[in-house]
Design a protein around this motif. Structure first.
Motif, PDB file in Angstrom:
ATOM      1  N   PHE A 119       0.842  -1.201   0.000  1.00 44.92           N
ATOM      2  CA  PHE A 119       0.000   0.000   0.000  1.00 44.92           C
ATOM      3  C   PHE A 119       0.874   1.248   0.000  1.00 44.92           C
ATOM      4  CE2 PHE A 119      -2.528   3.278   2.162  1.00 44.92           C
ATOM      5  CZ  PHE A 119      -3.669   3.282   1.353  1.00 44.92           C
ATOM      6  N   ALA A 120       1.968   1.218   0.788  1.00 44.61           N
ATOM      7  CA  ALA A 120       2.860   2.377   0.842  1.00 44.61           C
ATOM      8  C   ALA A 120       3.496   2.644  -0.511  1.00 44.61           C
ATOM      9  CB  ALA A 120       3.938   2.145   1.906  1.00 44.61           C
ATOM     10  N   PHE A 121       3.919   1.588  -1.221  1.00 48.31           N
ATOM     11  CA  PHE A 121       4.497   1.780  -2.555  1.00 48.31           C
ATOM     12  C   PHE A 121       3.451   2.328  -3.533  1.00 48.31           C
ATOM     13  CE2 PHE A 121       7.867  -1.153  -1.108  1.00 48.31           C
ATOM     14  CZ  PHE A 121       8.972  -0.444  -1.557  1.00 48.31           C
ATOM     15  N   ALA A 122       2.210   1.894  -3.385  1.00 43.59           N
ATOM     16  CA  ALA A 122       1.150   2.402  -4.244  1.00 43.59           C
ATOM     17  C   ALA A 122       0.924   3.887  -4.008  1.00 43.59           C
ATOM     18  CB  ALA A 122      -0.139   1.614  -4.009  1.00 43.59           C
ATOM     19  N   VAL A 123       0.949   4.303  -2.753  1.00 45.11           N
ATOM     20  CA  VAL A 123       0.779   5.725  -2.428  1.00 45.11           C
ATOM     21  C   VAL A 123       1.939   6.537  -2.988  1.00 45.11           C
ATOM     22  CG1 VAL A 123       0.704   7.390  -0.528  1.00 45.11           C
ATOM     23  CG2 VAL A 123      -0.623   5.269  -0.397  1.00 45.11           C
ATOM     24  N   ALA A 124       3.166   6.040  -2.812  1.00 39.47           N
ATOM     25  CA  ALA A 124       4.328   6.760  -3.336  1.00 39.47           C
ATOM     26  C   ALA A 124       4.257   6.846  -4.865  1.00 39.47           C
ATOM     27  CB  ALA A 124       5.611   6.063  -2.898  1.00 39.47           C
TER      28      ALA A 124
END
Length: 385
Positions: A119-124
């Motif tokens: 999820f964090a990579f998707a947000v970034a």
């Protein structure tokens, strides 16, 4: 007054974090909210507080305002949507330098810290895509720098997440070690109390049996009274020993008397003889040469062995031998059992003796040898602390 407000804010935040399953100190969300608020106000001020930019600033803080009203931390996906929408509105009118993309840096760090890495990579990735669109469509200046900052925030959040998990694992390991130490100490105290109680009860029962026989068979009141008085003395001595042993759990010793050692084994044998159990005792070597822990272990094993003889030996005589030499010490207790099945009588005596031998690095054997039951323990001097 200020301290009371901070204390109340801390308690409320810790409760909210616990409900949301976020294992962060209370000051982390406070710091992140303050930074976001400063950046949002600066980005709005850069654009002259126009209506769209003012609405964008409010949108960037809506999750924090929602917590202030409800006391519930908003889901991560909701904060991501509101911040991305706010930054998108602000980037429609870019300025130089622009503070609004820095909100994406904080967002990347937060999501990497409290959510799954995917999820964090998707947000970034969404943040970088938004910056690319702004650079291509409306001429955002500093696109490479902003992208590097977002990636830096992502990596910082991921490192913080890993560090937090490592700390949790270390705390769990320390707790496990502490629990094991507490359990070992309780088991040690339990063995001490068991040895004292088992031996004292066995000797007391021998005295009571002698007093009963003196009254019933010999009609000898004086002998019976003597046996009862000796039983009372053994009981009082056992209570003092138990209090001293249990006192090991306290911060300070319960008394000034030291625990018994190998030098007290002859007195132990004499008390057993006085109770009516025939014990032949032999000793060779210097008992003072034994370390204190080895002496205590040998004494407790001898005490438990004599208690077992009194319970299961059927009145048969016992033989005890203690040899102390340069290589170590060897204690042997031998008795002839009246019934073979008695050797395997249940109880924790043999388990306790085995545990003591293990602490001393000693070799213990207990079992039948022909018609006898033999307990033998060998303590190397180098293995005894």
């Amino acid at each position: 007054m200020g301290a009371r407000v901070v204390s109340g804010l801390r308690a409320r935040l810790e409760t909210s974090l616990g409900r949301a399953g976020i294992g962060l100190p209370w000051w982390v969300p406070v710091a992140a909210t303050v930074v976001c608020a400063v950046l949002a106000v600066a980005a709005v001020a850069q654009r002259g507080a126009l209506v769209p930019s003012a609405l964008a600033g409010l949108l960037a803080m809506v999750t924090a305002l929602g917590w202030a009203v409800t006391g519930v931390i908003a889901p991560a996906w909701l904060k991501v949507l509101t911040v991305l929408a706010a930054v998108g509105i602000l980037l429609a009118d870019p300025v130089v330098p622009d503070f609004s993309p820095v909100l994406l840096v904080v967002l990347a760090a937060e999501t990497a810290l409290i959510t799954r890495p995917a999820f964090a990579f998707a947000v970034a990735g969404s943040s970088v895509a938004m910056l690319g669109v702004a650079a291509a469509r409306v001429g955002l200046v500093g696109f490479p720098v902003y992208v590097a900052a977002v990636l830096l925030g992502l990596s910082g959040g991921l490192m913080g997440r890993w560090y937090g998990r490592a700390l949790d694992a270390e705390r769990a390991a320390r707790d496990a070690v502490r629990d094991q130490a507490v359990l070992a100490e309780r088991q040690r105290i339990a063995r001490e109390v068991h040895d004292v109680v088992a031996h004292s009860l066995s000797i007391t029962l021998l005295h009571l049996t002698g007093a009963r026989r003196a009254l019933r068979q010999d009609r000898d009141v004086d002998e019976a009274v003597e046996g009862l008085e000796e039983a009372e003395r053994v009981g009082r001595a056992a209570m003092a020993d138990i209090r001293r042993t249990v006192g090991l759990l306290a911060e300070a010793p319960a008394g000034t008397h030291s625990l018994p050692g190998a030098g007290d084994i002859p007195a132990l044998v004499e008390r057993t003889r006085a109770a009516g159990l025939e014990v032949r005792y032999e000793q060779r070597g210097d008992l003072a040469a034994l370390p204190d822990l080895a002496g205590l272990g040998l004494y407790r094993i001898a005490q438990e062995s004599l208690a077992n003889v009194a319970k299961h030996g059927g009145g048969a005589p016992a033989r005890m031998r203690l040899d102390v030499g340069a290589a170590g010490a060897r204690l042997t207790v031998r008795n002839r059992l009246s019934a073979p099945a008695a050797a395997g009588a249940g109880g924790s005596g043999l388990t306790g003796m085995s545990a003591r031998a293990g602490q001393l690095g000693a070799e213990l054997s207990a079992g039948p040898e022909g018609p006898d039951w033999v307990v033998a323990v060998s303590v190397p001097v180098g293995a005894a602390p």
